[in-house]
Design a protein around this motif. Structure first.
Motif, short mmCIF file in Angstrom:
data_model
loop_
_atom_site.label_atom_id
_atom_site.label_comp_id
_atom_site.label_asym_id
_atom_site.label_seq_id
_atom_site.Cartn_x
_atom_site.Cartn_y
_atom_site.Cartn_z
N UNK A 132 0.83 -1.20 0.00
CA UNK A 132 0.00 0.00 0.00
C UNK A 132 0.86 1.24 0.00
N UNK A 133 0.25 2.38 -0.34
CA UNK A 133 0.97 3.65 -0.34
C UNK A 133 0.05 4.73 0.22
N UNK A 134 0.57 5.50 1.17
CA UNK A 134 -0.19 6.59 1.76
C UNK A 134 0.63 7.87 1.69
N UNK A 135 0.02 8.92 1.18
CA UNK A 135 0.69 10.20 1.00
C UNK A 135 -0.04 11.27 1.80
N UNK A 136 0.71 12.01 2.60
CA UNK A 136 0.19 13.18 3.29
C UNK A 136 0.83 14.40 2.64
N UNK A 137 0.03 15.20 1.94
CA UNK A 137 0.56 16.28 1.10
C UNK A 137 0.19 17.64 1.64
N UNK A 138 1.13 18.57 1.59
CA UNK A 138 0.90 19.94 2.05
C UNK A 138 0.21 20.74 0.95
N UNK A 139 -1.07 20.45 0.77
CA UNK A 139 -1.86 21.11 -0.25
C UNK A 139 -3.25 20.52 -0.28
N UNK A 140 -4.18 21.15 -0.97
CA UNK A 140 -5.54 20.64 -1.02
C UNK A 140 -5.65 19.33 -1.79
N UNK A 141 -6.56 18.48 -1.36
CA UNK A 141 -6.83 17.21 -2.04
C UNK A 141 -8.28 17.22 -2.49
N UNK A 142 -8.48 17.03 -3.78
CA UNK A 142 -9.84 17.03 -4.32
C UNK A 142 -9.98 15.92 -5.34
N UNK A 143 -11.04 15.12 -5.19
CA UNK A 143 -11.28 13.98 -6.09
C UNK A 143 -10.06 13.06 -6.15
N UNK A 144 -9.40 12.86 -5.01
CA UNK A 144 -8.28 11.94 -4.95
C UNK A 144 -6.99 12.47 -5.53
N UNK A 145 -6.92 13.76 -5.82
CA UNK A 145 -5.72 14.36 -6.41
C UNK A 145 -5.22 15.47 -5.49
N UNK A 146 -3.95 15.40 -5.11
CA UNK A 146 -3.34 16.42 -4.27
C UNK A 146 -2.55 17.39 -5.15
N UNK A 147 -2.74 18.67 -4.91
CA UNK A 147 -1.99 19.72 -5.60
C UNK A 147 -1.22 20.48 -4.53
N UNK A 148 0.11 20.41 -4.60
CA UNK A 148 0.94 21.04 -3.59
C UNK A 148 0.81 22.56 -3.67
N UNK A 149 0.75 23.20 -2.50
CA UNK A 149 0.59 24.65 -2.44
C UNK A 149 1.88 25.38 -2.76
N UNK A 150 2.99 24.93 -2.19
CA UNK A 150 4.27 25.63 -2.35
C UNK A 150 5.27 24.81 -3.16
N UNK A 151 4.75 23.98 -4.06
CA UNK A 151 5.59 23.11 -4.87
C UNK A 151 4.82 22.73 -6.12
N UNK A 152 5.48 22.69 -7.28
CA UNK A 152 4.79 22.40 -8.54
C UNK A 152 4.63 20.90 -8.75
N UNK A 153 4.02 20.22 -7.77
CA UNK A 153 3.78 18.77 -7.87
C UNK A 153 2.28 18.49 -7.78
N UNK A 154 1.84 17.50 -8.56
CA UNK A 154 0.49 16.98 -8.48
C UNK A 154 0.58 15.49 -8.22
N UNK A 155 -0.23 14.97 -7.31
CA UNK A 155 -0.12 13.57 -6.88
C UNK A 155 -1.48 12.90 -7.00
N UNK A 156 -1.53 11.76 -7.69
CA UNK A 156 -2.77 11.01 -7.77
C UNK A 156 -2.50 9.52 -7.59
N UNK A 157 -3.56 8.73 -7.50
CA UNK A 157 -3.42 7.30 -7.24
C UNK A 157 -2.68 6.59 -8.37
#
Length: 277
Positions: A127-152
């Motif tokens: 399994x993989x669990x990510x805690x991201x410093x940014x909003x998560x919507x519809x299973x996608x995290x968009x970092x607030x202070x970093x140009x990264x997007x994270x999804x399943x």
């Protein structure tokens, strides 16, 4: 009020309790939405309000399943500056497995996870669990202070995980409350404690955020807020001048002075520039 070392244990607690058992890859992205659709009794007023605002609220029931025998999930605590990665046994982090990576050295989370697995000699995880410093919507995290997007899909591609969980970092910290060893806690302000009362987690790093924690009949609810972006309070002329300066000073100015533009790490330079001008 208690200060604690957060992130890794928070993510381990979240992945150990979430009920997303044995999903095939193309179903994982829709897992949380399906759970709420199929079990409307688990959704309360806070979840409904959060949905209308476009944020995720995670209610965590006790897991119905266990990880594969001998397998370990991978955890990632992603801040604006650094990412910490570790392995866990259930809700317990393997302390010796924690590694820190500078985000500036990578263009996304995927090569960070690949580097970690290669370093640990692991081909895939359960399994993989990510805690991201940014909003998560519809299973996608968009970092607030970093140009990264994270999804399943990216987590599955990078780790081979059979199940994933992506949540806001303050939500992860909220789920960790009550599971943190005493040696990682330091009282800041003493006061009475009431069992079952609402709690609050506050995180100050590259950015700033807070999240309320509520115990309910169907599990703990931690509402994501991104409250570091509210406008700074103004009580006098100096505050007003500071807000005007913050709103227009530097390459990251965005037209108004938010709380994290002053209180968080990235605000220190701006406040220093204001008082020394």
């Amino acid at each position: 009020i208690v200060e604690f070392e957060h992130g890794m244990h928070a993510a381990a607690t979240r992945l150990d309790e979430v009920d997303l058992a044995r999903l095939v890859p193309d179903e994982i992205v829709r897992a949380q939405a399906a759970q709420h659709r199929d079990h409307p009794e688990r959704i309360g007023h806070r979840e409904q309000a959060a949905a209308e605002l476009g944020t995720d609220v995670v209610a965590v029931p006790r897991a119905q399943t266990q990880l594969h025998a001998g397998a370990a999930p991978i955890l990632a605590d992603i801040g604006g500056t650094n990412t910490r990665v570790a392995l866990a046994d259930g809700a317990t982090v393997r302390a010796q497995s924690i590694r820190r990576f500078a985000n500036a050295d990578f263009d996304s989370l995927e090569p960070v996870l690949a580097a970690y697995l290669a370093e640990e000699g692991i081909a895939a995880v359960d399994g993989a669990c990510v805690a991201a410093a940014g909003p998560v919507r519809d299973g996608v995290a968009v970092m607030t202070n970093l140009a990264w997007t994270i999804d399943a899909a990216m987590l599955i591609r990078a780790t081979g995980a059979k199940r994933t969980a992506i949540l806001n970092d303050l939500q992860a910290q909220g789920h960790a409350l009550g599971h943190i060893a005493p040696e990682f806690l330091r009282p800041l302000i003493t006061g009475p404690q009431q069992e079952g009362a609402a709690m609050l987690v506050v995180g100050v790093g590259t950015g700033m955020n807070a999240a309320p924690v509520h115990e309910t009949a169907t599990g703990r609810v931690v509402a994501a807020s991104e409250c570091g972006h509210i406008s700074m309070p103004i009580r006098n002329e100096t505050d007003f001048k500071l807000s005007q300066f913050i709103a227009t000073h530097g390459p990251h100015a965005h037209g108004f002075a938010g709380v994290e533009d002053i209180l968080a790490g990235r605000g220190l330079e701006r406040v220093h520039a204001f008082v020394t001008q």
